[in-house]
Write a protein that holds these residues in place. Structure first.
Motif, PDB file in Angstrom:
ATOM      1  N   TRP A 157       0.809  -1.144  -0.183  1.00 40.96           N
ATOM      2  CA  TRP A 157      -0.006  -0.058   0.223  1.00 40.96           C
ATOM      3  C   TRP A 157       0.977   1.193  -0.036  1.00 40.96           C
ATOM      4  N   THR A 158       2.258   1.343   0.127  1.00 39.16           N
ATOM      5  CA  THR A 158       2.975   2.202   0.275  1.00 39.16           C
ATOM      6  C   THR A 158       2.779   3.285  -0.991  1.00 39.16           C
ATOM      7  N   ARG A 159       2.902   2.984  -2.050  1.00 39.56           N
ATOM      8  CA  ARG A 159       2.606   3.906  -3.169  1.00 39.56           C
ATOM      9  C   ARG A 159       1.490   4.499  -3.226  1.00 39.56           C
ATOM     10  N   GLU A 160       0.309   3.846  -2.985  1.00 39.18           N
ATOM     11  CA  GLU A 160      -1.082   4.372  -2.937  1.00 39.18           C
ATOM     12  C   GLU A 160      -1.294   5.482  -1.794  1.00 39.18           C
ATOM     13  N   LEU A 161      -0.652   5.294  -0.628  1.00 40.37           N
ATOM     14  CA  LEU A 161      -0.842   5.933   0.455  1.00 40.37           C
ATOM     15  C   LEU A 161      -0.009   7.147   0.054  1.00 40.37           C
ATOM     16  N   ARG A 162       1.110   7.349  -0.561  1.00 41.86           N
ATOM     17  CA  ARG A 162       1.848   8.544  -0.957  1.00 41.86           C
ATOM     18  C   ARG A 162       0.897   9.281  -2.183  1.00 41.86           C
ATOM     19  N   ARG A 163       0.121   8.513  -2.943  1.00 47.21           N
ATOM     20  CA  ARG A 163      -0.634   9.421  -3.853  1.00 47.21           C
ATOM     21  C   ARG A 163      -1.377  10.460  -3.115  1.00 47.21           C
ATOM     22  N   PHE A 164      -1.795  10.154  -1.953  1.00 49.21           N
ATOM     23  CA  PHE A 164      -2.892  11.210  -1.259  1.00 49.21           C
ATOM     24  C   PHE A 164      -1.997  12.135  -0.225  1.00 49.21           C
ATOM     25  N   GLY A 165      -0.828  12.312  -0.680  1.00 47.77           N
ATOM     26  CA  GLY A 165       0.221  13.387   0.154  1.00 47.77           C
ATOM     27  C   GLY A 165       0.942  12.778   1.469  1.00 47.77           C
ATOM     28  N   ARG A 166       0.920  11.674   1.594  1.00 52.41           N
ATOM     29  CA  ARG A 166       1.572  11.227   2.636  1.00 52.41           C
ATOM     30  C   ARG A 166       3.081  11.220   2.087  1.00 52.41           C
ATOM     31  N   ARG A 167       4.150  11.981   2.577  1.00 48.99           N
ATOM     32  CA  ARG A 167       5.246  12.200   2.084  1.00 48.99           C
ATOM     33  C   ARG A 167       6.376  10.927   2.666  1.00 48.99           C
ATOM     34  N   THR A 168       6.429  10.679   3.803  1.00 45.74           N
ATOM     35  CA  THR A 168       7.021   9.614   4.259  1.00 45.74           C
ATOM     36  C   THR A 168       6.114   8.656   5.001  1.00 45.74           C
ATOM     37  N   VAL A 169       6.381   7.221   4.676  1.00 42.37           N
ATOM     38  CA  VAL A 169       5.586   6.100   5.122  1.00 42.37           C
ATOM     39  C   VAL A 169       6.294   5.460   5.979  1.00 42.37           C
ATOM     40  N   VAL A 170       5.960   4.963   7.169  1.00 43.13           N
ATOM     41  CA  VAL A 170       6.970   4.123   8.036  1.00 43.13           C
ATOM     42  C   VAL A 170       5.906   3.004   8.374  1.00 43.13           C
ATOM     43  N   ALA A 171       6.570   1.871   8.739  1.00 42.46           N
ATOM     44  CA  ALA A 171       5.826   0.636   9.154  1.00 42.46           C
ATOM     45  C   ALA A 171       5.909   0.544  10.552  1.00 42.46           C
ATOM     46  N   VAL A 172       4.676   0.256  11.238  1.00 47.01           N
ATOM     47  CA  VAL A 172       4.780  -0.081  12.860  1.00 47.01           C
ATOM     48  C   VAL A 172       4.251  -1.330  12.740  1.00 47.01           C
ATOM     49  N   ASP A 173       5.266  -2.288  13.208  1.00 50.07           N
ATOM     50  CA  ASP A 173       5.030  -3.636  13.289  1.00 50.07           C
ATOM     51  C   ASP A 173       4.480  -3.931  14.806  1.00 50.07           C
ATOM     52  N   PHE A 174       3.573  -4.633  14.611  1.00 47.52           N
ATOM     53  CA  PHE A 174       2.727  -5.020  16.081  1.00 47.52           C
ATOM     54  C   PHE A 174       2.646  -6.546  16.078  1.00 47.52           C
ATOM     55  N   ARG A 175       2.228  -7.058  17.369  1.00 41.22           N
ATOM     56  CA  ARG A 175       2.010  -8.666  17.241  1.00 41.22           C
ATOM     57  C   ARG A 175       0.713  -8.603  18.217  1.00 41.22           C
ATOM     58  N   ILE A 176      -0.197  -9.225  17.620  1.00 43.70           N
ATOM     59  CA  ILE A 176      -1.570  -9.622  18.325  1.00 43.70           C
ATOM     60  C   ILE A 176      -1.775 -10.961  18.415  1.00 43.70           C
ATOM     61  N   PRO A 177      -2.484 -11.671  19.227  1.00 44.89           N
ATOM     62  CA  PRO A 177      -2.466 -13.075  19.418  1.00 44.89           C
ATOM     63  C   PRO A 177      -3.276 -13.752  18.232  1.00 44.89           C
ATOM     64  N   ASP A 178      -2.873 -15.179  17.964  1.00 49.05           N
ATOM     65  CA  ASP A 178      -3.126 -15.553  16.795  1.00 49.05           C
ATOM     66  C   ASP A 178      -4.748 -15.969  16.723  1.00 49.05           C
ATOM     67  N   ASP A 179      -5.316 -16.037  17.811  1.00 51.49           N
ATOM     68  CA  ASP A 179      -6.781 -16.157  17.774  1.00 51.49           C
ATOM     69  C   ASP A 179      -7.675 -14.764  18.069  1.00 51.49           C
ATOM     70  N   GLU A 180      -7.005 -13.724  17.707  1.00 55.55           N
ATOM     71  CA  GLU A 180      -7.660 -12.193  17.811  1.00 55.55           C
ATOM     72  C   GLU A 180      -8.487 -12.108  16.508  1.00 55.55           C
ATOM     73  N   PRO A 181      -9.548 -11.910  16.646  1.00 55.78           N
ATOM     74  CA  PRO A 181     -10.586 -11.541  15.585  1.00 55.78           C
ATOM     75  C   PRO A 181     -10.429 -10.339  14.871  1.00 55.78           C
ATOM     76  N   VAL A 182     -10.435 -10.535  13.513  1.00 57.48           N
ATOM     77  CA  VAL A 182      -9.936  -9.256  12.651  1.00 57.48           C
ATOM     78  C   VAL A 182     -10.799  -9.441  11.515  1.00 57.48           C
ATOM     79  N   HIS A 183     -10.961  -8.448  10.581  1.00 58.18           N
ATOM     80  CA  HIS A 183     -11.675  -8.554   9.372  1.00 58.18           C
ATOM     81  C   HIS A 183     -10.397  -8.660   8.240  1.00 58.18           C
ATOM     82  N   ALA A 184     -10.651  -9.469   7.367  1.00 50.83           N
ATOM     83  CA  ALA A 184      -9.781  -9.676   6.108  1.00 50.83           C
ATOM     84  C   ALA A 184     -10.745  -9.702   4.908  1.00 50.83           C
ATOM     85  N   GLY A 185      -9.918  -9.157   3.908  1.00 53.46           N
ATOM     86  CA  GLY A 185     -10.543  -9.367   2.533  1.00 53.46           C
ATOM     87  C   GLY A 185      -9.678  -8.412   1.628  1.00 53.46           C
ATOM     88  N   HIS A 186     -10.200  -8.616   0.250  1.00 54.41           N
ATOM     89  CA  HIS A 186      -9.804  -7.652  -0.593  1.00 54.41           C
ATOM     90  C   HIS A 186     -10.089  -6.201  -0.499  1.00 54.41           C
TER      91      HIS A 186
END
Length: 133
Positions: free
Chosen positions: A18-47
């Motif tokens: 998503w880095t290039r797409e985020l930069r299209r909307f004016g974000r000059r510098t993008v950083v990654a924030v790595d975090f860890r959540i439990p494997d059984d944590e409910p999330v929403h995933a998809g395209h």
């Protein structure tokens, strides 16, 4: 805002797609924030352009990695990320990823999606007949 991103997976391109797409909307510098959540944590995933399903974080990673082309998949964590879950903040390559959508290279973007003042925007809108000559 909900935390969103992709699981950290071996292909660097997929993790930071998503880095290039985020930069299209004016974000000059993008950083990654790595975090860890439990494997059984409910999330929403998809395209990004389709519906999302509620699965565990481990199932979300598997869902993304099982596809032949995992570009465009994202994961939403429906809660705030606690400070103790953050592992590191790091720079990422600023030109990784795709613009507009995966496989967009060689096809014109939606002329209504190109903002005024965006590089080449007037040319794209003119070619589509959206902007007068």
């Amino acid at each position: 805002m909900l935390p969103v991103g992709e699981p950290i997976v071996p292909p660097y391109q997929i993790t930071h797609q998503w880095t290039r797409e985020l930069r299209r909307f004016g974000r000059r510098t993008v950083v990654a924030v790595d975090f860890r959540i439990p494997d059984d944590e409910p999330v929403h995933a998809g395209h990004y352009g389709r519906g999302h399903v509620r699965v565990s974080s481990a199932e979300a990673a598997a869902l993304i990695l099982e596809h032949d082309d995992p570009r465009g998949y994202e994961v939403f964590v429906p809660r705030a990320i606690a400070a103790g879950e953050i592992r590191r903040i790091r720079p990422v390559n600023q030109v990784t990823g795709w613009r507009y959508r995966p496989d967009a290279h060689g096809t014109p973007p939606c002329p209504l999606c190109v903002d005024r003042g965006e590089y080449g925007g007037a040319k794209i809108r003119r070619a589509a007949g959206v902007l007068g000559r």
